[in-house]
Design an enzyme around this catalytic site. Sequence first.
Site, PDB file in Angstrom:
ATOM      1  N   ASP A  31       0.744  -1.167  -0.132  1.00 22.21           N
ATOM      2  CA  ASP A  31       0.085   0.026  -0.153  1.00 22.21           C
ATOM      3  C   ASP A  31       0.966   1.213   0.042  1.00 22.21           C
ATOM      4  OD1 ASP A  31      -3.142   0.155   0.727  1.00 22.21           O
ATOM      5  OD2 ASP A  31      -2.166   2.061   0.751  1.00 22.21           O
ATOM      6  N   PHE A 151     -16.367 -10.286  -5.397  1.00 21.25           N
ATOM      7  CA  PHE A 151     -17.912  -9.890  -5.016  1.00 21.25           C
ATOM      8  C   PHE A 151     -18.044 -10.264  -3.467  1.00 21.25           C
ATOM      9  CE2 PHE A 151     -17.724 -11.629  -9.373  1.00 21.25           C
ATOM     10  CZ  PHE A 151     -18.504 -10.883 -10.070  1.00 21.25           C
ATOM     11  N   LYS A 203     -19.337  -7.512 -13.085  1.00 20.58           N
ATOM     12  CA  LYS A 203     -19.392  -6.928 -11.723  1.00 20.58           C
ATOM     13  C   LYS A 203     -20.497  -5.619 -11.685  1.00 20.58           C
ATOM     14  CE  LYS A 203     -18.261  -5.588  -7.671  1.00 20.58           C
ATOM     15  NZ  LYS A 203     -18.671  -6.307  -6.478  1.00 20.58           N
ATOM     16  N   ASN A 207     -23.890  -5.588  -9.273  1.00 23.26           N
ATOM     17  CA  ASN A 207     -24.095  -4.669  -8.322  1.00 23.26           C
ATOM     18  C   ASN A 207     -25.585  -3.822  -8.593  1.00 23.26           C
ATOM     19  OD1 ASN A 207     -22.339  -5.256  -6.445  1.00 23.26           O
ATOM     20  ND2 ASN A 207     -21.001  -3.720  -6.696  1.00 23.26           N
ATOM     21  N   PHE A 249     -32.756  -9.474  -2.746  1.00 19.94           N
ATOM     22  CA  PHE A 249     -32.259  -8.295  -2.068  1.00 19.94           C
ATOM     23  C   PHE A 249     -33.533  -7.363  -2.093  1.00 19.94           C
ATOM     24  CE2 PHE A 249     -28.173  -6.125  -1.277  1.00 19.94           C
ATOM     25  CZ  PHE A 249     -27.730  -6.991  -0.314  1.00 19.94           C
ATOM     26  N   LEU A 250     -34.579  -7.777  -1.117  1.00 23.78           N
ATOM     27  CA  LEU A 250     -35.910  -7.174  -1.287  1.00 23.78           C
ATOM     28  C   LEU A 250     -36.303  -6.873   0.162  1.00 23.78           C
ATOM     29  CD1 LEU A 250     -37.853  -9.496  -3.703  1.00 23.78           C
ATOM     30  CD2 LEU A 250     -37.035  -7.262  -4.301  1.00 23.78           C
ATOM     31  N   ALA A 252     -37.038  -3.866   2.440  1.00 29.75           N
ATOM     32  CA  ALA A 252     -37.416  -2.355   2.334  1.00 29.75           C
ATOM     33  C   ALA A 252     -36.763  -1.522   3.498  1.00 29.75           C
ATOM     34  CB  ALA A 252     -38.855  -2.100   2.457  1.00 29.75           C
ATOM     35  N   CYS A 260     -19.770   0.646  -2.774  1.00 27.67           N
ATOM     36  CA  CYS A 260     -19.979   0.033  -3.883  1.00 27.67           C
ATOM     37  C   CYS A 260     -21.238   0.430  -4.719  1.00 27.67           C
ATOM     38  CB  CYS A 260     -19.864  -1.564  -3.669  1.00 27.67           C
ATOM     39  SG  CYS A 260     -18.249  -1.978  -3.368  1.00 27.67           S
ATOM     40  N   ARG A 328     -18.908   4.774   4.556  1.00 30.44           N
ATOM     41  CA  ARG A 328     -18.971   5.405   3.222  1.00 30.44           C
ATOM     42  C   ARG A 328     -20.487   5.453   2.528  1.00 30.44           C
ATOM     43  NH1 ARG A 328     -13.624   2.803   0.241  1.00 30.44           N
ATOM     44  NH2 ARG A 328     -14.317   0.954   1.508  1.00 30.44           N
TER      45      ARG A 328
END
Length: 431
Positions: A31, A151, A203, A207, A249-250, A252, A260, A328
């Site tokens: 890094d 992922f 990818k 997303n 992914f439901l 609410a 991302c 973020r």
Amino acid sequence: MKKIAVIGVGYVGLVTSTCFAELGNQVIGIDIDQKKIDNLNKGIIPIYEEGLTDLVKKNRKSGNLFFTTDITKAVKTSDIIFIAVGTPPMADGSVNLDYVKSVAESIGKAINGYKVIINKSTVPIGTGNIVKIIISKKYKGDFDVVSNPEFLKEGTAVSDFMNPDRIVVGTDSVKAQKIVNDLYASQNSTIINTDIKTAELIKYASNAFLATEISFINSIANICEKIGADVTKVSEGMKLDQRIGKKAFLNAGIGYGGSCFPKDVKGLIQIAHENNVRFSILDAVEDTNSAQKQSLIPKIQSLLGDDLHDKNITVWGLAFKPNTDDVREAPSLVIIKQLLDRNAKITVVDPIATEQAKLILGDTVIYEENLIKSVSGADCLIIATEWAEFKNVDLKQIKKAMKKANIVDGRNIFNKKEMKVFGFKYLSVGR
Ligand code: NAD
């Protein structure tokens, strides 16, 4: 045992380097952030991720994992080089490739024989080719570039890396494809071999699709609120359709955040635009998401009145989702800003993300660790992240500590009927 360099040891790079070391490879994590590298070499891990600290310690001790800022030496001594640096969004939504390009330059200067350069960062279509061109300008020998998008999900990153749903390996080189397929052989997952561009697009498509599901169910939730239906049951009913799926992914809530989804939806909008493809669904996904992040204020006002000046409001949850310290693009920060703009007094709690949030919120809010203390004298409690700790709280004590028993639950963590029994004025999302 392979000799691997992972350039960029953020969320993705640190998990990647550590897990490959755990799988028996010799790994160097690189890094440009000297402090991060110094800390890692002292065993101080910069992010919260379950199981990661122990794995880093174990593999440093065994000598399989080493951290440095010396990219030249790392490239020269490795056969496989991962690029895992950030690809943040620019003001117009396009992707900032400066970090990826700078790493490619460094690889080009240092490379000293055949190596496979694997891009793990999420990058616009065609970046693999850009990396190839940058390296070839400096190095005339043989090397290959592979796109291998990541992922993993923050919060379950180590187990996602070790047991992935699929592994995507995109390259035009048969030799490189075999090397990378072999590298992942022990993960026992489905490997999809493609060309570089297809891998890069998988990818973004994944997303953006997940973000679309979230905005879709949030719009259904808004209908539920108008007609008096229950979005959790709608979601349950939908998921039983096998074409939709049990893990869809439901859920609410108050919108997606994190490093991302917002960036990758914007990135795919830009890719579509550059290629003259109409992809208006994604504009709607973004619009819906930003509206959803604003949706708690009217609910709070319906309980406390329009004027929130000097109201004591407690926010539980700062991380963009549970089990991570990543804030973020967290919806919590949008809500807190809206409340501060209305001069409310804010107390916040998060099991892990407080230090990260302090870098953004500074002294504009009060930080509390204890859940009961955090609501002492509060006019309203807001749930912004669905941490397990919050679900298991003693609601009797919460009610006793609050000045007014108002809860606005942005993540639907509590049972509506139970809240009524406890005597709360309780508003949630789409129920
Ligand atoms: P991050 O910001 O946490 O880490 C990036 C790291 O790269 C930082 O430590 C930074 O100091 C380092 N870096 C920057 N320039 C460098 C250079 N020239 N040489 C060496 N190091 C350098 O980013 P992240 O969240 O790990 O994401 C990395 C990439 O992976 C992004 O493209 C992201 O979209 C993608 N991704 C992220 C996730 C996630 O959950 N965070 C999941 C899948 C894919």
